[in-house]
Enzyme design. Structure first.
Site, mmCIF file in Angstrom:
data_model
loop_
_atom_site.group_PDB
_atom_site.id
_atom_site.type_symbol
_atom_site.label_atom_id
_atom_site.label_comp_id
_atom_site.label_asym_id
_atom_site.label_seq_id
_atom_site.Cartn_x
_atom_site.Cartn_y
_atom_site.Cartn_z
ATOM 1 N N SER A 198 -9.652 1.577 2.846
ATOM 2 C CA SER A 198 -8.805 2.336 1.965
ATOM 3 C C SER A 198 -7.717 1.518 1.257
ATOM 4 O O SER A 198 -7.121 2.012 0.310
ATOM 5 C CB SER A 198 -8.126 3.449 2.768
ATOM 6 O OG SER A 198 -7.261 2.886 3.747
ATOM 7 N N LYS A 218 0.853 -1.184 0.000
ATOM 8 C CA LYS A 218 0.000 0.000 0.000
ATOM 9 C C LYS A 218 0.892 1.239 0.000
ATOM 10 O O LYS A 218 1.961 1.233 0.626
ATOM 11 C CB LYS A 218 -0.883 -0.039 1.252
ATOM 12 C CG LYS A 218 -1.935 1.048 1.330
ATOM 13 C CD LYS A 218 -2.814 0.856 2.564
ATOM 14 C CE LYS A 218 -3.910 1.893 2.667
ATOM 15 N NZ LYS A 218 -4.802 1.667 3.822
ATOM 16 N N SER A 241 -9.832 -0.751 7.057
ATOM 17 C CA SER A 241 -9.226 -0.543 5.734
ATOM 18 C C SER A 241 -8.470 -1.730 5.146
ATOM 19 O O SER A 241 -8.093 -1.682 3.981
ATOM 20 C CB SER A 241 -8.307 0.678 5.760
ATOM 21 O OG SER A 241 -9.061 1.859 5.694
#
Lengths: 485, 95
Positions: free
Chosen positions: A154, A79, A178
């Site tokens: 996210s 990420k 997330s």
């Protein structure tokens, strides 16, 4: 079977036995990325050359007849809020569009040491604020199961990359769901460890009392392999726990006979899609068949957890993001007469709408005259939410709930209504408030979109969580379903 | 309860965040609806409940006060949008 579709375990066995080369495995993943990522948009940047150079070293080692570790030579994605030395780490924000960290996050350092191959950085909601990855400043990520839908967020880029077999596994971060919510919406496995289990050094801070890094993978066993490597105390993160790290793969095969599972009555009701409720019910039946004792339980303060979250999280956000002043690094305005204007404009020109909203909200609840009414009140209710978990874990070993009230929603559907977007985290947020571990695993489909089952454990109860998830996974084949892309 | 434009301006100043006139309106209504939602916490009796700020149970985690060389000071300075002679440059503070 294509090599990019392998699990960590399968790929490791093939590498060690010489059936495939590490360079070959990375090449296959990179080819897959160039084929499907124009539709998915999971990656913000791909680091192919570095990946192949690192893979070459693993091949040399294998050629010399050496044993390799479980993650060695296995391609993964990070990420974009996880610092990787020398590679732009932007948190999908214009603020850090050109930011190149001079050091590795502890998790990245540990993965590199374990021989992991980084394929690139994945898309996310800006600074991890969002539940759909639509808040990225750069691109919209599409759900591999239905390109018209969001991948969740996210960590939507990481989840979509794993679901479309662009990489073998990925790392994400989970502040209010997330890792788990995008894992559920993309039909992969996602684990949020206990707060403090994994060092957050080098993770762009969002809400520091809630943030935790976790793996997204194709199987529960793969999550355990990654957790083995990334867990442990770090002197650079004073919130990281000092408990010894067990081998999380060792306890997976334990039977569920007589294990006590609680089904909280509060994790249902309004906004819950019938197809999701149905799949969770089936999963509970399946766990009973595996020998678990299931009982209804109650966590009465659950309904307040989301409100607690939307006070504490923005407060921590407003403090953490104060560091972006445009002076030491990051975006700098061209137009400013004095220092104050420089701050105002640099921040206004580079933060996206959701980030600004949360900074404003946080500054408000922390401001003089409102601190007690909002911030302190939320901290007190946090204690009550934690007490609920403490009490329930005296009676049961794990809790079973849905991850999200609905499967993936349409791109744009919730973008204009912040509150409705926030409500998609209603079942994942209490876990972060309490700091306990939880996993999302595939448990079926609703309207042809994946549904996630959440298994929540007590503090440092990763072994129980993974064991229940693994036993369920062995008895079903939902995790083997792959999108047609 | 609805936030006033003045309140929005005040908070934006605290947060050092530039906001446009249209945004002031938008923030006033969006923040109000979120604050309205979180105000349901007022229904919870929290008398004599201790606040929780973190969940690790750790108190005052200390380390030895020893200097560790980072070794990349030059790279760090060069990250600054404006720098000169190994120093980070800012706008004037005193006119």
């Amino acid at each position: 079977m294509n090599f990019n579709e392998l699990t960590i375990k399968e790929a490791h066995d093939k590498l060690q036995s010489g059936d495939i080369f590490a360079t070959e495995l990375s090449q296959v993943c990179l080819r897959r990325i160039s084929e499907v990522d124009p539709q998915i948009n999971a990656f913000l940047r791909v680091t192919g050359e570095q990946a192949l150079a690192a893979a070459e070293k693993v091949d040399e080692k294998i050629r010399r007849g050496k044993k390799i570790g479980p993650l060695e030579g296995i391609p993964m994605a990070l990420k974009d809020n996880l610092s990787a030395k020398g590679v732009i780490t932007s948190s999908a924000s214009r603020t850090l569009q050109n930011y190149v960290p001079p050091y590795d996050a502890t998790v990245v350092q540990k993965l590199k040491k374990a021989g992991a191959i980084m394929l690139g950085k994945t898309n996310m909601d800006e600074f991890a604020m969002g539940s759909s990855t639509e808040n990225s400043a750069f691109q919209i990520t599409h759900n591999p199961w239905n390109l018209g839908c969001v991948p969740g967020g996210s960590s939507g880029g990481s989840a979509a990359a794993v679901a479309s077999d662009e990489c073998i596994y990925a790392l994400g971060s989970d502040t209010g769901g997330s890792v788990r919510q995008p894992a559920a919406l993309c039909g992969v496995v996602g684990l949020k460890p206990t707060y403090g289990r994994v060092s957050r050094y080098g993770l762009h801070a969002m809400a520091s009392s809630l943030d935790q890094i976790g793996p997204l993978a194709k199987t529960v066993e793969d999550c355990a392999y990654v957790l083995n490597i990334i867990s442990g105390h770090d002197s650079r993160d004073s919130t990281s726990g000092t408990n010894a790290v067990p081998d999380y793969t060792e306890t997976l095969a334990r039977s569920l006979h007589n294990l006590k599972i609680g089904v909280p009555q509060e994790y249902a009701g309004e906004g819950m899609e019938e197809g999701v409720a149905e799949q969770i019910k089936n999963a509970v039946e399946q766990l009973k068949e595996l020998g678990a004792k299931v009982r209804k339980v109650s966590l009465p303060h659950t309904k307040y957890a989301l409100a607690v979250y939307y006070i504490l999280m923005p407060a921590e956000v407003s403090a953490n993001l104060a560091r972006f002043d445009g002076i030491r690094y990051g975006y700098a305005t061209e137009a400013a007469k004095n220092l104050e204007e420089y701050y105002l404009n640099s921040r206004a020109e580079s933060f996206g709408p959701e980030v600004r909203r949360r900074i404003m909200l946080g500054a408000y609840v922390l401001s003089a005259g409102y601190y007690d009414a909002y911030y302190k009140k939320a901290q007190q209710v946090r204690t009550l939410v934690i007490n609920d978990f403490k009490q329930v874990f005296r009676k049961v070993d794990v809790l079973i709930t849905p991850v999200s009230p609905t499967p993936a929603f349409k791109i744009g559907e919730k973008a204009s209504d912040p509150l409705s977007m926030y409500l998609s985290d209603v079942f994942t947020v209490p876990v972060n408030i309490a700091g306990v571990p939880a996993i999302s695993i595939p448990c079926g489909f609703s309207r042809n979109l994946p549904v996630g089952l959440q298994i929540i454990g007590p503090w440092c109860g990763e072994e129980q969580v993974l064991q229940v998830a693994y036993q369920y996974e062995q008895a079903t084949d939902w995790h083997k379903k792959r999108p047609n892309i | 309860m609805k936030l006033t434009k003045q309140q929005v301006e005040y908070i934006a100043h605290l947060a050092r965040l530039g906001v446009s006139p249209e945004e002031k309106e938008k923030f006033a209504s969006e923040l109000s609806s979120i604050l309205n939602y979180v105000s349901e916490l007022n229904k919870v009796d929290t008398e004599n409940v201790e606040p929780t700020s973190q969940v690790t149970g750790f108190v005052n985690v200390m380390r030895k006060d020893e200097v560790e060389k980072f070794g990349q000071e030059k790279e760090l300075i060069e990250m600054a949008p404006e720098h000169q002679g190994g120093c980070v440059k800012t706008k004037v503070i005193l006119e």
